[in-house]
Design an enzyme around this catalytic site. Structure first.
Site, PDB file in Angstrom:
ATOM      1  N   GLU A 234       0.884  -1.169   0.000  1.00 18.84           N
ATOM      2  CA  GLU A 234       0.000   0.000   0.000  1.00 18.84           C
ATOM      3  C   GLU A 234       0.911   1.204   0.000  1.00 18.84           C
ATOM      4  O   GLU A 234       1.588   1.467   0.990  1.00 18.84           O
ATOM      5  CB  GLU A 234      -0.936  -0.027   1.212  1.00 18.84           C
ATOM      6  CG  GLU A 234      -2.074   0.994   1.101  1.00 18.84           C
ATOM      7  CD  GLU A 234      -1.773   2.283   1.811  1.00 18.84           C
ATOM      8  OE1 GLU A 234      -1.300   3.228   1.132  1.00 18.84           O
ATOM      9  OE2 GLU A 234      -1.993   2.358   3.021  1.00 18.84           O
ATOM     10  N   CYS A 268      -2.745   8.339   3.934  1.00 18.17           N
ATOM     11  CA  CYS A 268      -2.775   7.893   2.540  1.00 18.17           C
ATOM     12  C   CYS A 268      -4.158   8.081   1.933  1.00 18.17           C
ATOM     13  O   CYS A 268      -4.285   8.379   0.743  1.00 18.17           O
ATOM     14  CB  CYS A 268      -2.371   6.420   2.457  1.00 18.17           C
ATOM     15  SG  CYS A 268      -0.697   6.084   3.066  1.00 18.17           S
TER      16      CYS A 268
END
Length: 462
Positions: A234, A268
């Site tokens: 990720e 994020c």
């Protein structure tokens, strides 16, 4: 060099740790390997009991855990408490659901009869030691969302945490030990990034998961591929927040402030690029700018603080460089755009809104990891979709519209791992989390996440 815990609100060094040498790493790898040999055959009820105990201990320690996170990386104390509580919730969710998520799967006997099988089924078996290379921005949650499913699947965990949150890393290992997990089931490796490659290459490490920057992801993925080991990545995002004419514009603007400023803008999945239809552009931008301007910046230990410091001086300086580059190329600074007055000791930056963004600006393509928002005007739905996708990243997205046809258009066409309508992106243990394009591959959380580090085994009986 020692691994240091530095308070980003003051620049004060709180504690230092000596990194593990090769002998220390070997001890922990051997311990993980030995633990897996027995833990892999333990029952789901046994693992669930341990994980529930860890959740209970986390609830009991919530205030101390929250203060440690705030001191190490600067998130407001109220947000740190919420993070710790979310971790306990996720632990209990996996304790309750893991056995059913990993239950044997039995195809219809008629479908496999021509294979000669009297019966056939699929079983999910643990892989072994999983190395987690984790970031500092959600220092408990990022780890727990890997550890809870991995441990419930029968794997053991090795944590290489970000070097600026060593106290949190140590606290995580202690939490699982106090909960009763056998020694070696979850261990923290206090090592620098230069030691990660050798750990991945060790044959006792079965797989690796990383949340972090694109360069770090490339390095980890290359090593894992060279060793033919499973990896989940990720790598961040530049999530769009699209507002269309049918939206509740006031609600969208208020949510946009939270979506951009959460965790001091260091998330994020924080909305970063705000794509607004021309019909509601002026109204949204005015309300959004006012909301960002009104955020209270200050000491993250103060209950009234809404935005604390950036986690590092480097992060603050890189964010300022993006803003200055945009300003130099003609962007308009609607609010913020500088270090706040009176907060010289820490790594603070004002909540900032930029308009007039063009492809000539670095900020058009690079992720802003801090409380800086870019606002774009879209002439119509097609341009809104195009702007939403005009990024190398594809983690998540937010779309504000009440029109079912417009919602379906974004579900079909947006290039992201998630589409959240009329709300802000959030991770939840029951929903898969991950992205596409340069945001990485694989999924965390839900049944998809727990199965990532399992041997999907076909069993065929004649």
């Amino acid at each position: 060099m020692p691994i240091a815990s530095v308070n980003p609100a003051t620049g004060e060094t709180l504690e230092t740790f000596e990194p593990l040498d090769s002998a220390g790493i070997e001890v922990r790898l051997a311990r993980a390997d030995e633990a897996f040999r027995s833990y892999r055959t333990s029952s789901f009820p046994y693992r669930a009991g341990l994980l529930r105990r860890a959740a209970d201990l986390l609830d009991e320690d919530l205030e101390a855990v929250a203060r440690t996170m705030t001191e190490e990386m600067g998130k407001p104390l109220t947000a740190a408490r919420a993070e710790a509580a979310k971790c306990a919730k996720a632990m209990r969710w996996y304790a309750e659901h893991a056995e059913s998520l990993l239950a044997d799967e039995h195809p219809d006997p008629a479908d496999v009869a021509d294979s000669g099988a009297a019966r056939a089924y699929v079983r999910y078996r643990p892989l072994g030691a999983v190395l987690a290379v984790m970031p500092w921005n959600f220092p408990f949650w990022q780890v727990v969302r890997f550890a809870a499913p991995a441990l419930m699947a029968g794997n053991v965990g090795l944590l290489k945490h970000a070097s600026n949150v060593p106290r949190t890393a140590v606290a995580l290992e202690e939490l699982f030990l106090r909960a009763g997990f056998p020694e070696g089931c979850f261990q923290t490796l206090l090592i620098g990034s230069g030691a990660v490659e050798d750990v991945i290459r060790d044959p006792r490490v079965a797989a690796v998961t990383l949340t972090g920057s694109e360069p770090a992801g490339r390095a980890v993925a290359a090593t894992a591929a060279d060793e033919v080991k499973k990896a989940v990545l990720e790598l961040g995002g530049s999530d769009p927040f699209v507002v269309l004419p049918s939206a509740d514009v006031d609600a969208a603007a208020a949510t946009a402030v939270r979506a951009r400023a959460q965790n001091n803008g260091q998330s994020c999945i924080a909305a970063k690029r705000f794509v607004v239809h021309a019909d509601v552009y002026e109204r949204f931008t005015a309300a959004f700018t006012e909301g960002m301007r009104a955020l209270r910046v200050g000491d993250p230990m103060d209950e009234a603080t809404e935005v604390g410091p950036l986690a590092s001086r480097q992060g603050r300086d890189e964010l300022a460089e993006l803003v200055e580059d945009a300003r130099a190329h003609g962007a308009r600074v609607e609010c913020g755009g500088r270090r706040p007055e009176g907060l010289d000791a820490g790594w603070f930056y004002e909540p900032t809104v930029l308009t007039g963004i063009t492809p000539a600006m670095r900020i058009h393509q690079e992720e802003t990891f801090g409380p800086v928002a870019t606002v774009y005007r879209a002439a119509d739905l097609d341009e809104a979709v195009a702007l939403a996708n005009d990024t190398p990243f594809g983690l998540s997205s937010n779309v504000w519209t009440e029109d079912p046809a417009e919602q379906e258009r974004f579900v079909r066409d947006v290039q992201a791992g998630g589409v959240f309508f009329n709300g802000m992106t959030a991770s939840h243990p029951a929903l898969p989390f991950g992205g596409v394009k340069r945001s990485g591959f694989g999924r965390e959380l839900s049944g998809h996440g727990i199965r990532e580090f399992c041997n999907v085994t076909t069993v065929w009986v004649a």
